[in-house]
Design a protein around this motif. Sequence first.
Motif, PDB file in Angstrom:
ATOM      1  N   ARG A 107       0.820  -1.291   0.052  1.00 62.20           N
ATOM      2  CA  ARG A 107       0.014   0.269  -0.070  1.00 62.20           C
ATOM      3  C   ARG A 107       0.704   1.322  -0.069  1.00 62.20           C
ATOM      4  NH1 ARG A 107      -5.138  -0.826   0.635  1.00 62.20           N
ATOM      5  NH2 ARG A 107      -5.966  -2.929   1.301  1.00 62.20           N
ATOM      6  N   TYR A 108       2.080   1.118   0.677  1.00 61.63           N
ATOM      7  CA  TYR A 108       2.954   2.311   0.679  1.00 61.63           C
ATOM      8  C   TYR A 108       3.448   2.610  -0.768  1.00 61.63           C
ATOM      9  CZ  TYR A 108       7.325   4.917   1.689  1.00 61.63           C
ATOM     10  OH  TYR A 108       8.385   5.783   1.329  1.00 61.63           O
ATOM     11  N   ARG A 109       3.794   1.577  -1.534  1.00 64.66           N
ATOM     12  CA  ARG A 109       4.203   1.633  -2.766  1.00 64.66           C
ATOM     13  C   ARG A 109       3.103   2.300  -3.888  1.00 64.66           C
ATOM     14  NH1 ARG A 109       8.702  -1.047  -4.575  1.00 64.66           N
ATOM     15  NH2 ARG A 109       8.262   0.026  -6.479  1.00 64.66           N
ATOM     16  N   LEU A 110       2.041   1.741  -3.613  1.00 63.43           N
ATOM     17  CA  LEU A 110       0.859   2.346  -4.302  1.00 63.43           C
ATOM     18  C   LEU A 110       0.297   3.452  -3.919  1.00 63.43           C
ATOM     19  CD1 LEU A 110      -1.204  -1.327  -4.626  1.00 63.43           C
ATOM     20  CD2 LEU A 110       0.042  -0.076  -6.449  1.00 63.43           C
ATOM     21  N   GLU A 111       0.961   4.291  -3.083  1.00 64.56           N
ATOM     22  CA  GLU A 111       0.449   5.384  -2.446  1.00 64.56           C
ATOM     23  C   GLU A 111      -0.663   5.470  -1.583  1.00 64.56           C
ATOM     24  OE1 GLU A 111       1.254   8.423  -5.327  1.00 64.56           O
ATOM     25  OE2 GLU A 111       3.025   7.570  -6.091  1.00 64.56           O
ATOM     26  N   ASP A 112      -0.856   4.778  -0.568  1.00 65.17           N
ATOM     27  CA  ASP A 112      -2.110   4.746   0.119  1.00 65.17           C
ATOM     28  C   ASP A 112      -1.692   4.984   1.693  1.00 65.17           C
ATOM     29  OD1 ASP A 112      -4.456   4.600   1.121  1.00 65.17           O
ATOM     30  OD2 ASP A 112      -5.035   2.540   0.600  1.00 65.17           O
ATOM     31  N   PRO A 113      -1.288   6.346   1.855  1.00 62.93           N
ATOM     32  CA  PRO A 113      -0.760   6.323   3.325  1.00 62.93           C
ATOM     33  C   PRO A 113      -1.675   6.200   4.301  1.00 62.93           C
ATOM     34  CG  PRO A 113      -0.899   8.542   2.068  1.00 62.93           C
ATOM     35  CD  PRO A 113      -1.442   7.467   1.164  1.00 62.93           C
ATOM     36  N   SER A 114      -3.174   6.576   4.046  1.00 56.84           N
ATOM     37  CA  SER A 114      -4.071   6.448   5.322  1.00 56.84           C
ATOM     38  C   SER A 114      -4.244   4.925   5.719  1.00 56.84           C
ATOM     39  CB  SER A 114      -5.495   6.913   4.577  1.00 56.84           C
ATOM     40  OG  SER A 114      -6.219   6.891   5.617  1.00 56.84           O
ATOM     41  N   ARG A 115      -4.380   4.279   4.749  1.00 58.65           N
ATOM     42  CA  ARG A 115      -4.626   2.650   5.058  1.00 58.65           C
ATOM     43  C   ARG A 115      -3.277   1.963   5.539  1.00 58.65           C
ATOM     44  NH1 ARG A 115      -6.866  -1.161   7.758  1.00 58.65           N
ATOM     45  NH2 ARG A 115      -6.595  -3.454   6.875  1.00 58.65           N
ATOM     46  N   THR A 116      -1.971   2.608   5.076  1.00 59.00           N
ATOM     47  CA  THR A 116      -0.758   2.080   5.540  1.00 59.00           C
ATOM     48  C   THR A 116      -0.579   2.392   6.887  1.00 59.00           C
ATOM     49  OG1 THR A 116       0.152   2.479   3.168  1.00 59.00           O
ATOM     50  CG2 THR A 116       1.705   2.088   5.134  1.00 59.00           C
ATOM     51  N   ALA A 117      -0.733   3.730   7.428  1.00 63.53           N
ATOM     52  CA  ALA A 117      -0.957   4.137   8.632  1.00 63.53           C
ATOM     53  C   ALA A 117      -1.690   3.317   9.446  1.00 63.53           C
ATOM     54  CB  ALA A 117      -1.258   5.585   8.863  1.00 63.53           C
ATOM     55  N   ILE A 142       5.627   7.274   5.990  1.00 61.96           N
ATOM     56  CA  ILE A 142       4.472   7.292   5.465  1.00 61.96           C
ATOM     57  C   ILE A 142       3.993   8.712   5.948  1.00 61.96           C
ATOM     58  CG2 ILE A 142       2.191   6.680   6.290  1.00 61.96           C
ATOM     59  CD1 ILE A 142       3.529   3.968   7.322  1.00 61.96           C
ATOM     60  N   ASN A 143       4.528   9.489   7.012  1.00 64.53           N
ATOM     61  CA  ASN A 143       4.013  10.773   7.033  1.00 64.53           C
ATOM     62  C   ASN A 143       4.730  11.618   5.921  1.00 64.53           C
ATOM     63  OD1 ASN A 143       2.886  10.112   9.375  1.00 64.53           O
ATOM     64  ND2 ASN A 143       4.712  10.633  10.953  1.00 64.53           N
ATOM     65  N   ALA A 144       5.888  11.516   5.426  1.00 70.33           N
ATOM     66  CA  ALA A 144       6.367  12.500   4.611  1.00 70.33           C
ATOM     67  C   ALA A 144       5.733  12.073   3.212  1.00 70.33           C
ATOM     68  CB  ALA A 144       8.043  11.827   4.427  1.00 70.33           C
ATOM     69  N   GLN A 145       5.389  10.770   2.937  1.00 70.63           N
ATOM     70  CA  GLN A 145       4.501  10.488   1.708  1.00 70.63           C
ATOM     71  C   GLN A 145       3.398  11.046   1.769  1.00 70.63           C
ATOM     72  OE1 GLN A 145       2.388   6.656   0.991  1.00 70.63           O
ATOM     73  NE2 GLN A 145       4.071   6.170  -0.588  1.00 70.63           N
ATOM     74  N   ALA A 146       2.773  11.198   2.814  1.00 72.96           N
ATOM     75  CA  ALA A 146       1.321  11.732   2.944  1.00 72.96           C
ATOM     76  C   ALA A 146       1.485  13.244   2.836  1.00 72.96           C
ATOM     77  CB  ALA A 146       0.732  11.574   4.481  1.00 72.96           C
ATOM     78  N   GLU A 147       2.561  13.937   3.217  1.00 74.58           N
ATOM     79  CA  GLU A 147       2.798  15.293   2.662  1.00 74.58           C
ATOM     80  C   GLU A 147       3.230  15.696   1.322  1.00 74.58           C
ATOM     81  OE1 GLU A 147       2.913  17.920   4.800  1.00 74.58           O
ATOM     82  OE2 GLU A 147       2.968  17.323   6.602  1.00 74.58           O
ATOM     83  N   TRP A 148       3.774  14.725   0.600  1.00 80.58           N
ATOM     84  CA  TRP A 148       4.215  14.752  -0.709  1.00 80.58           C
ATOM     85  C   TRP A 148       2.625  14.614  -1.387  1.00 80.58           C
ATOM     86  CZ3 TRP A 148       8.140  16.545  -2.974  1.00 80.58           C
ATOM     87  CH2 TRP A 148       9.372  16.292  -2.423  1.00 80.58           C
ATOM     88  N   LEU A 149       1.695  13.656  -1.095  1.00 81.92           N
ATOM     89  CA  LEU A 149       0.637  13.585  -1.803  1.00 81.92           C
ATOM     90  C   LEU A 149      -0.480  14.487  -1.489  1.00 81.92           C
ATOM     91  CD1 LEU A 149       0.360   9.603  -1.638  1.00 81.92           C
ATOM     92  CD2 LEU A 149       1.097  11.232  -3.579  1.00 81.92           C
ATOM     93  N   GLY A 150      -0.139  15.362  -0.266  1.00 82.23           N
ATOM     94  CA  GLY A 150      -1.343  16.537   0.087  1.00 82.23           C
ATOM     95  C   GLY A 150      -2.352  15.848   0.794  1.00 82.23           C
ATOM     96  N   VAL A 151      -2.258  14.690   1.187  1.00 79.37           N
ATOM     97  CA  VAL A 151      -3.349  14.154   2.079  1.00 79.37           C
ATOM     98  C   VAL A 151      -2.993  13.722   3.510  1.00 79.37           C
ATOM     99  CG1 VAL A 151      -4.139  12.738  -0.114  1.00 79.37           C
ATOM    100  CG2 VAL A 151      -2.329  11.704   1.190  1.00 79.37           C
ATOM    101  N   VAL A 152      -2.477  14.749   4.067  1.00 82.43           N
ATOM    102  CA  VAL A 152      -2.176  14.715   5.502  1.00 82.43           C
ATOM    103  C   VAL A 152      -3.526  14.617   6.452  1.00 82.43           C
ATOM    104  CG1 VAL A 152      -0.989  15.799   7.632  1.00 82.43           C
ATOM    105  CG2 VAL A 152      -0.103  15.831   5.262  1.00 82.43           C
ATOM    106  N   ASP A 153      -3.548  13.644   7.287  1.00 86.40           N
ATOM    107  CA  ASP A 153      -4.710  13.647   8.090  1.00 86.40           C
ATOM    108  C   ASP A 153      -4.227  14.328   9.502  1.00 86.40           C
ATOM    109  OD1 ASP A 153      -6.922  12.729   9.822  1.00 86.40           O
ATOM    110  OD2 ASP A 153      -6.752  10.960   9.207  1.00 86.40           O
ATOM    111  N   PRO A 154      -5.083  15.278   9.805  1.00 82.49           N
ATOM    112  CA  PRO A 154      -4.677  16.365  10.969  1.00 82.49           C
ATOM    113  C   PRO A 154      -4.777  15.407  12.504  1.00 82.49           C
ATOM    114  CG  PRO A 154      -6.290  17.420   9.756  1.00 82.49           C
ATOM    115  CD  PRO A 154      -6.209  15.950   8.974  1.00 82.49           C
TER     116      PRO A 154
END
Length: 645
Positions: A107-117, A142-154
């Motif tokens: 999931r990390y490689r498929l850019e799904d940081p929410s489910r990966t977290a 994973i946090n860095a990837q979420a920042e890159w993708l702009g999908v940071v969960d507060p």
Amino acid sequence: MATSSLSAILKKTTLDDHEQILEVSNKTLKSSKSDIEAQHVKVVALLKLDRYDEAVKFVEEAGDSLKKRAELEYAYALYKTGRLGDALEIASSLKGRGAQHLEAQSRYRLEDPSRTAELYKQLRSGNPESEDYDLRVNQIAINAQAEWLGVVDPRRTRRTEREDLATFETAYNVACGSIAKGEYAQAEFLLKRAEELCKQSEDLTDQQKADELVPIRAQQLYVLLCLGKTAEAEGLAAEIKLEETSDLSTRKITEVNKLLAASLLNPFVAHKTFHSTTTIPPEDKLFSYQSVPLDSDKFTLDLQAFKFQGIISSTLKIIQSTSASPISPDILLASFFNAAAHARNASGKTAIRSILPELEKRPNDVGLVLSLVQLYVLGGNITSAVELVESFFKRLEESMLESEQDIRFNPVLVSLLIALYKKRGQKALIKTELAKVAAFWRTRPNPPTSLLAAAGISLLKSQNEDDVKSAADIFSKLLEQLPNDKATIAGYVASHALNSGSPVATYVEKLTPTSELTRTVDVDGLESAGIPQSSNALAIAQSVQTKKRAAPDAGSAAHKRIRKSRLPKDYDKDKKPDPERWLPLKDRSYYRAPKGKKKGRRGGDDRTQGGAVNEDLNVESKSAPAPVAAGSGPGNKKKKGKGKK
């Protein structure tokens, strides 16, 4: 018989002797191809020897029995060969920590940081101490990837802790998060820290240190380029030894960054150098935030080398063949460069005329629409930009496809239209658009919080009871996502203030008291200052004050120099100027008519038309001409009739 002999041989071998294990399993399979134990052993041996393609091929040829026996091994081989979707499908159906790790990595490689977290949270809850460090490293990544993708969960934001800077892996991942947020100065410091820790590590060999330092220095090179430190970037690029890394994707990215640091002036030389860099194998798939900049560099160099037709052909294939969303980064990138290639590097109205026919062919191409909007705005034609976006939204609204409705209310596109409305001062249209957005996203999972908050604030300003109720629903939904956000709490309190049944009082306590907010306000000073003026009025007053010049003092006024060209030819500075010089010549007191001209009264005082009558003339007292008696004058003689004498 074959199984027992294989087990006996395996007992005599060491765990690291994978070549011998593979050789024995192959001999066993020659005599018994359906031996499931020997097949399983061979798969494990191939994985240990990093021969993943052979492992996948062997499992698929062996049939379903081996796939069921070696599910985890098969999924891992698929993951290593780049078949991430297939690996995820198998790993998610299995139980155990190994399967959870594999699912999380896929999931990390498929850019799904929410489910990966979420998966790593589960792994850390039943975490053995031996995995604590690895899980912490992965969580920061994973946090860095979420920042890159702009999908940071507060709700999952994590502050950097002291222990994150204790090892080079964690410091490097924290630095990547800073780069994603655009904090390049902070990232530069963290990367230097990671480099020092890597060099000082006692757990790594010299070869391992050299291999780990390459990606750290590649990121340093990128940061220096972003900070504009060209000289330092060129020096660092010369120090990076690419032959010391076996990771081809890292080598490719570093080569491109070194090319940018070299700043070649000849576009054809730069184009040739770029295309001679390392080729990344298909299984080593880059993340979108890596592949998109690389593709952008490639298309940019193609444009500079005037390869317009090639860009049109390749980008059109990407747009038409992919099943990705029209607003995905790779599709948008292809659309942008497709438009640029049709414009042939032109800009302004020339580029617009070249791109508009393509929009007629692909009316729902988001990239073409955005390209035209940008050209209109750069040319100062905001009206055409607004009309283009409005017509595009109207086409999407008329569609019955849910995917196109998602595009219609995409936060980025909605923000674009609102920005254009603000530019034109159309506040009523902004309110209408935000109301539409709120109605759409209130029923959807994971709505864009910033957009919903803006819609809620806009509806709160309305006097309509239905709008206030909609605002209350919006802030109630936002409060579920952001329970500790003060702006959300304030919106919830304001929208539910008139509702006696809502627990407003409990949320008011979480807000900063008014007395604390006004503690530093000088009330007496505000009263003495009077009614404040708007910023616009103050700007106008200041502009008038700066333009207005005060009259100089009589004694201190400096003598103003008059240009000689502005003075009359017979000007004498000692001679007093004529006080009647402003009057027409005929109206001056000293005017005398030239000889030969009809003399009359000067000055025009005796001209009564439109002026006062001169009483001295006594016009009414003078007698009119006397009537002439019949036959008494020479003009009264009768002519003799014709023919009479």
